[in-house]
Design an enzyme around this catalytic site. Structure first.
Site, PDB file in Angstrom:
ATOM      1  N   ASP A  15       0.988  -1.278   0.042  1.00 26.92           N
ATOM      2  CA  ASP A  15      -0.119  -0.091   0.108  1.00 26.92           C
ATOM      3  C   ASP A  15       0.900   1.324   0.028  1.00 26.92           C
ATOM      4  O   ASP A  15       1.982   1.301   0.624  1.00 26.92           O
ATOM      5  CB  ASP A  15      -0.904   0.164   1.250  1.00 26.92           C
ATOM      6  CG  ASP A  15      -0.055  -0.201   2.437  1.00 26.92           C
ATOM      7  OD1 ASP A  15       0.858  -0.811   2.665  1.00 26.92           O
ATOM      8  OD2 ASP A  15      -0.272   0.766   3.529  1.00 26.92           O
ATOM      9  N   GLU A  16       0.225   2.167  -0.649  1.00 24.08           N
ATOM     10  CA  GLU A  16       0.818   3.483  -0.309  1.00 24.08           C
ATOM     11  C   GLU A  16       2.263   3.805  -0.868  1.00 24.08           C
ATOM     12  O   GLU A  16       3.026   4.570  -0.020  1.00 24.08           O
ATOM     13  CB  GLU A  16       0.425   4.105   1.036  1.00 24.08           C
ATOM     14  CG  GLU A  16      -0.887   4.100   1.476  1.00 24.08           C
ATOM     15  CD  GLU A  16      -1.274   4.628   2.980  1.00 24.08           C
ATOM     16  OE1 GLU A  16      -2.106   5.432   3.169  1.00 24.08           O
ATOM     17  OE2 GLU A  16      -0.421   4.460   4.013  1.00 24.08           O
TER      18      GLU A  16
END
Lengths: 679, 679
Positions: free
Chosen positions: B316-317
Site C-alpha cells: 500500500d501507499e
C-alpha cells in the site's frame, strides 16, 4: 435505591490529597537526609539531560525509563539528543563507577540529589545509586498552577540496611515472568534490593534443570521458568539494582523433587505433586552418598545460573517422620552418634554448606538451620521472631528478619511498619547489631494468584521497604498512609493492579451489572489471614481463588478514613465536626443502601451470595451509625439499652464470615461510645 | 459538592442486566442455529467431564482452560480424574479428528452443543470446532437462585466466513508478547481465527532475522520479537484455533528496513527510524537483482518461521517519489516498457509472487496490488471500500474486507456492525460472492500503546466478529450492545483492561485523589479519530499517550444509556417515564457537580487541565438538561429563545477539544427538542 456508595467512600481521600505538601512530600522511603528550599525546576519541552562521568547501558536504560515516566505524567516530549553544552542542561546525572559486576551486599547505593532553580544534579558513586536517585526524582516530581516541577531540595540518601528483600513463593501458585517483572518494577520504586525467589516446594518445582530434567517435567505441571527466562529475570532485576537469591528448600518441603526422583527421598515413592498445604513428610535421605551427589549436581547447575553470592537452602519444617520411620536411617544415626533428627539435619546442612562453598556460594537458611556446629559464615533468616534474630546475632551469625513481615497475616501496613530488625529492646552490642543485614517481606503463595498478588503485596510492602531503608526515627504512621495512597496509584503506572484489583475481580463475579453495592460492601471488609482461612475451609492448590475474599483488599483505606472522620466529629473544631458528620451520614446511608443491591446481584452471581449476610450486617452497622450520629448531635446520651444492643452487634460482627472480617469495627465502637456519652 | 457521578452513570447498566434472559442470552457471536428448551444442567462439585473420540494435547489444554474459567466463576473445584463410567458423566466432549496440521482457510470449525437435563454433549469434526464450542459453553454458563447452570439447548454452529481476522500494527507502537497473547485469548472468546501481524513499517522492524540481523538491530529500537517468541505466539494462537498471518510491508512503508540495509532503497541513505506518521518516500528499488536476492533471502527465512499458507506483502501507499527522482530507475522503466509507477510496482509484485510461490506461500496484499497482470491466486485486502472488494471479486480475485472495520475511526460498534462484506447492493453472483473470504478488523498503532490497546480493540471488535461469524440476518443493535457489556467484563477475566482502562489511566494523571469528577467527565466523551487527532496536533512515535483522550473509551456506554432514558421519558409508560426523569436528573446534577472537582484536581495534575473547559461545558449541558426536564414535566413548552440558546450550546460543543468529543449530544438534542414541544 440510591447508589452513590463507592464515590462517597473515596471522598476523604481527595480531602487528604489537596492538603499542602508535607515535609516528606511523596518520598517513600523517606531519605536519610533532606532539606527543602524555596525555588523550583519547572518541566517544559526545553528540559534536557546530560550524563557525565561513568555511563553504561544500564544507566542509560534507567534514565530512559525515568524520562518515559516523566513524559507520561506531564504530557511533555523531552529531547533525547546528546547534550554537549553544560550551561543549558537541566538535569545532570553523574556516576563515578559501574558498581559491582555482580551486585552484592556491599554495593554502594548512596546518592545525592540537588535541585536548584532551573537545574538539578544527581550524583552517585555507582550506577545503582543513580538508579535509586532516579526513583526519588520521580517521587519528587509534582505540579501546581504554574505547571509540573521539581521542588528545590538537597537529598543525601543511603540505606539503613544493606539487605532489603521480598520473598515470592511461586510454588504454591505459579507466577509467570510478567508478574515477577512488574513486581521488580515496584520493588525498585521503593528501593528494595533483593528478590528472594522461593523456587521449590511440595506443590511445585519451578526451574528448568538440564541435568535433572524430570524435576520440572514431572514436578511442575508444566509451570516452570526456563533457564532463558531465569536469565531474563536476573538481567531485568540487575537493571533495577536488585539481586536475585534463589531458594531451593531442603531437606523438607521437597515433595515435588521426588515425583521425578523418588530414589533420593527418605521413604519409597511413588510421589505426586502435593495439592494440599501444611507441613508434610517428604524429606531427603541425608544418609546416602548418592543423595549428595544428586544435590551437588543440581546446586552446581543452579550456582552457575544464579550469579548472586548467596544461595538459600530453606531448611525449615522438617518433621522428621520419614527419618524416624526408616530403620536404615535410624541405624545410620546411631552409628554416627547423631542423637536426634535435629542433629541429623545439622549434619545434612554441613554437607550442603561444603557443596555451596565449593560452588562459591554463601548459605542462607531459615531459623531451623541455626546449630552450634555450623560456621559463622551462614546467614539465618528468621520467621520465628526478633528474639531469634537477636540470639543468632549474639552467637555470631548474620541474620535477616522476616518475622513480622509476613504478608499472609493480612495485617495492616502500620503493624509491619512497627517491626524494627534492631529494636532497642534487643540489647545488642553495636558489633552484634551489625550482623543484622536487614529483612525480607514474605509473600507465601497458598492463596495468592497472578490476579491477586499485586493487591496482597502492595502497597503494604512499601511500609517495610521504608523500615529497612529510612532512619529508624521515621515512624509517623499517619504520614506513611498518606504516601502509601499515592504509591498505590503510581504502581498502576507500572502495570500492577493495586487500585483496580477489587473492581477487576468483581467483574468476574458479576459481569455487566453495576458493582457499586459490592464495592461498598468490600470497602468495609478485609480478608482474614491464611491460618484463619485454612482452619475454616482448607484450600488446596486447585481451589479457585475468585471469591469475594479474594476480591477484597488487605488494609483497606476505609478503616483509617472512618477513624479520622470520627476523630474530627469528636474534636474541638466545629467546622470539621460538621463536615465529618455529613460525610459519615452519607457513608452510613451507603451501607444501608448496599444490602438490597448485593442481594439483587447475588441472584445471578453465585460467588456474591456470601456477601448477602455481610451486606445485611453492614446495613445494621449503617443504621447504628446513623442513630449514633443523632445521639452525638443531641444533648442527651444514648440510653444504656441502646448502647448494649449496639455493643452486642459489634461483638457479633467480630466473627469472620466467608474469609472476610469487618475493618471498621474499632471506629464504630468509638462512635457508639461517644453516642453513649463516653470519653 | 456531592460526588456520586460515577455510580449514577452505571445505574442503567444494572437495570439492563436484571431483565430476563433474551433469546441470544450472552452468546456472542450468535450461533448459526439454536433452540432453547426447558431444563438445565446444574454445576456442582460432582460435575465431571469425559473426552471421547479423538483427543490430543491441544484439546486437553482447551478443556482445562475452560474448566478453570468455570471454576473461577462458580467457586467450585471440579474433579480432574479420568472418567470411565459414561452414565454419570456430566459433559462429554467428542472430536472426530485433530484438524489440519497447519490450520487453513478450509478448516472445519463447526460444532454441535447439546445441553439436556443434567447432561451436555459437545461434538465437533475437529479440535478447532471443540475449541469454538467450549467458548460457547462458557458464554452459556449462567446462574439463578438455584445455582450455576447451563440452560437446555441445542446449538448447531459454523461460521459464515472462513477468514475472520484482526490486524495488529506493532510497529508504530511496540506491543509485547503479553499483549499479543491476551489479545489472542480475547479473539478466541469471540471466535476470530486470524491474527494479521503487521510486523514492519517506517517506524519499526519487529522480527528477529538471523539472516539479516541489522533489520532488528538497527531498525527496532531493540523492540522486536525473537524467533523463539514468534514461535511461542504461533503455538499460543494454534492452541486457540487462530492462524497467524505475517505482514511485511513492501515496497513502501519500509524505512526501518533501510536503516540497516540502505543499499536496497531507491534513494541513497542513510536512513533513520521514522518517528512521524503518514505516507513517506522510502521505497525498495524494484529494478535491481540484488534487491530481489535480499527479499528472497528474507522471505525464505520468514516463510519457514511462519507456517501459515498465506503471506502478506502489504503493497500500500507507495508514493513513487524516490522512483521518479532516480534517473536510473526511470531509464529502467523506459527500457522495460513500464509506463508509470503503478506498472513498476506491478512488476515488483510479480517478482514477489514468484518468490512466495517458491516458498510455498500464497500472497495477500492491500488494494493497490490489484492489477490485471497478477494471477488470480492473490488475495486482495481492501481498505478502500466495499466497491473495491466487489470489483476484485468480479475480476476473479479472492478478497478480504477491512474498509469499515478500522478501529482508529473511533466509531461506535454499531457502525462497524452494519458493514457486511457481501451486502445485497454488491450484486455479486454466488460464485463471485464465494471469493470474499471474510474480513479483518484493523488496529493501526499510531496512537495506541500497551496501556490503551485493549480499550481501543475491545469490545468493538466483537461486533465485527459477530458480523463475520453469524448469519447475515443477525442485526439487532440493541441486543448487540447488551451482549457487548457482558463481554467487556468477561475480557477482564482474561487479563484485558477494558472496563478498568479509564480508571487506570486517570490514576497516573492524578494519583491519590478521588477520580469521580474526571470519570464523570470522561463518561460523556470519546476520543476523536486518528485523522482528527493528527490534523490538530501531529503525534509522533515519541509523543506520550497518557492524556485524557487516551484515558477515554471509544463508544462509551453513556451515549446509549442516555438515549434510552430520554426514550423512556418520552414514551407512553408513566412509571418508566418517572424513573427515567429521576435518573436523568441525577446524571445532569452529576455533570454540574463534576466541574469544580475537575478544576480542583487540575491544579496539581497537569494533564487534567485539558478537562477544565470540557467539564464546564458538561456542567452547562447538565444545566440545560435539568431545565429541559422541567419544561417536559410542565404543560408549557420552552420558549424559543431558550431553545435557540441551547441549540447554539450543542452546536458549539460539536467542536472537538483536547482530542475529545461529546457523545451525548444527539440524545441531548432530542431532549431539548422535546422541551420545546417538538416531536
Amino acid at each position: 435505591m440510591r447508589k452513590f456508595g463507592s464515590a462517597v467512600l473515596t471522598m476523604s481521600v481527595f480531602a487528604a490529597a489537596v492538603v499542602s505538601a508535607q515535609s516528606t512530600r511523596n518520598l517513600l522511603p523517606v531519605p536519610a537526609a533532606f532539606e527543602w528550599r524555596t525555588g523550583r525546576l519547572g518541566f517544559d519541552t526545553a528540559f534536557t539531560v546530560a550524563v557525565r562521568g561513568f555511563a553504561d547501558a544500564r544507566l542509560r536504560r534507567a534514565l530512559d525509563r525515568t524520562l518515559r515516566r516523566l513524559e507520561g505524567r506531564t504530557g511533555l516530549t523531552f529531547s533525547r539528543r546528546p547534550i554537549t553544552d553544560s550551561t543549558t542542561t537541566t538535569l545532570v546525572v553523574r556516576a563515578d563507577r559501574p558498581g559491582m559486576p555482580v551486585q552484592g551486599v556491599e554495593e554502594d547505593e548512596s546518592y545525592t540529589l540537588t535541585v536548584n532553580e532551573g537545574h538539578a544534579e544527581l550524583h552517585a558513586p555507582t550506577v545503582v545509586g543513580v538508579i535509586r536517585g532516579l526513583e526519588t526524582l520521580l517521587q519528587l516530581a509534582d505540579a501546581d498552577s504554574a505547571g509540573p516541577y521539581l521542588p528545590s531540595v538537597t537529598i543525601q540518601d543511603h540505606p539503613r540496611f544493606a539487605w532489603r528483600g521480598l520473598l515470592l513463593d511461586v510454588c504454591r501458585h505459579w507466577e509467570p515472568v510478567a508478574v515477577i517483572e512488574r513486581t521488580l518494577d515496584a520493588m525498585a520504586a521503593v528501593k528494595l534490593n533483593v528478590l528472594h525467589w522461593h523456587l521449590s516446594e511440595d506443590q511445585g518445582f519451578r526451574v528448568e534443570s538440564r541435568r535433572y530434567p524430570r524435576l520440572q517435567e514431572l514436578g511442575s505441571d508444566g509451570l516452570y521458568y526456563t533457564q532463558a527466562q531465569i536469565r531474563e529475570v536476573i538481567a531485568y532485576a540487575r537493571d533495577r539494582g536488585i539481586r536475585v537469591v534463589p531458594e531451593f528448600d531442603m531437606p523438607a518441603h521437597s515433595t515435588s523433587w521426588f515425583v521425578g526422583y523418588p530414589q533420593y527421598a527418605a521413604a519409597p515413592g511413588p510421589y505426586q505433586i502435593e495439592r494440599g498445604y501444611g507441613v508434610l513428610d517428604a524429606v531427603f535421605d541425608p544418609t546416602r552418598e548418592e543423595v549428595y551427589a544428586f544435590i551437588e549436581g543440581f546446586i552446581g547447575e543452579m550456582a552457575a545460573l544464579f550469579p548472586d553470592a548467596y544461595f538459600h537452602i530453606g531448611g525449615d519444617e522438617a518433621n522428621g517422620k520419614q527419618w524416624s520411620a526408616n530403620p536404615r536411617i535410624q541405624a545410620y544415626m546411631r552409628a554416627h552418634g547423631l542423637k536426634d533428627n535435629d542433629a541429623l539435619q545439622a549434619s545434612f546442612n554441613r554437607r550442603l554448606l561444603r557443596i555451596l562453598t565449593r560452588h562459591g556460594k554463601r548459605m542462607v537458611g531459615w531459623d531451623e538451620i541455626l546449630h552450634p556446629d555450623l560456621p559463622k559464615s551462614v546467614v539465618v533468616q528468621t520467621w520465628r521472631g526478633p528474639e531469634s534474630l537477636g540470639q543468632s546475632a549474639r552467637q555470631g551469625f548474620q541474620g535477616l528478619l522476616s518475622a513480622g513481615y509476613y504478608l499472609d497475616a493480612m495485617a495492616p501496613a502500620e503493624s509491619h511498619y512497627g517491626v524494627d530488625p534492631v529494636p532497642d529492646s534487643a540489647g545488642l552490642t553495636p558489633e552484634q547489631a551489625q550482623r543484622i543485614l536487614g529483612g525480607e517481606i514474605c509473600m507465601w503463595g497458598e492463596v495468592v494468584t497472578p490476579e491477586t498478588i499485586d493487591s496482597r503485596v502492595w502497597p503494604r510492602t512499601a511500609a517495610v521497604a521504608e523500615r529497612l531503608w529510612s532512619p529508624r526515627t521515621v515512624t509517623d504512621v499517619e504520614d506513611l498512609y498518606r504516601r502509601l495512597r499515592v504509591l498505590s496509584a503510581r504502581l498502576e503506572e507500572l502495570g500492577l493492579s493495586t487500585e483496580t484489583h477489587t473492581h477487576r475481580m468483581l467483574l468476574r463475579i458479576a459481569p455487566g451489572v453495576d458493582l457499586a453495592p459490592l464495592r461498598t460492601l468490600l470497602a468495609a471488609l478485609e480478608p482474614v489471614n491464611l491460618g484463619g482461612r485454612m482452619n475454616v475451609d482448607p484450600a488446596t492448590q486447585l481451589t479457585p481463588l475468585t471469591a469475594l475474599s479474594d476480591a477484597a483488599r488487605p488494609d483497606p483505606p476505609l478503616r483509617r478514613d472512618l477513624a479520622g472522620l470520627i476523630h474530627d466529629l469528636r474534636g474541638g473544631d466545629p467546622t470539621r465536626a460538621a463536615a465529618a458528620r455529613e460525610r459519615l451520614s452519607l457513608i452510613f446511608q451507603s451501607w444501608r443502601d448496599a444490602a438490597p443491591g448485593v442481594a439483587a446481584i447475588a441472584v445471578r452471581a453465585v460467588p456474591a451470595r456470601e456477601g448477602v449476610p455481610l451486606a445485611q450486617e453492614l446495613a445494621d452497622l449503617g443504621a447504628a451509625g446513623q442513630e449514633a450520629l443523632s445521639y452525638v448531635a443531641s444533648a442527651s446520651p444514648a440510653p444504656q439499652a441502646w448502647r448494649e444492643a449496639r455493643a452486642a452487634l459489634l461483638e457479633r460482627l467480630q466473627h469472620p464470615q466467608a474469609h472476610l472480617r469487618f475493618t471498621v469495627l474499632p471506629a464504630m465502637r468509638e462512635l457508639i461510645q461517644a453516642a453513649a456519652g463516653g470519653p
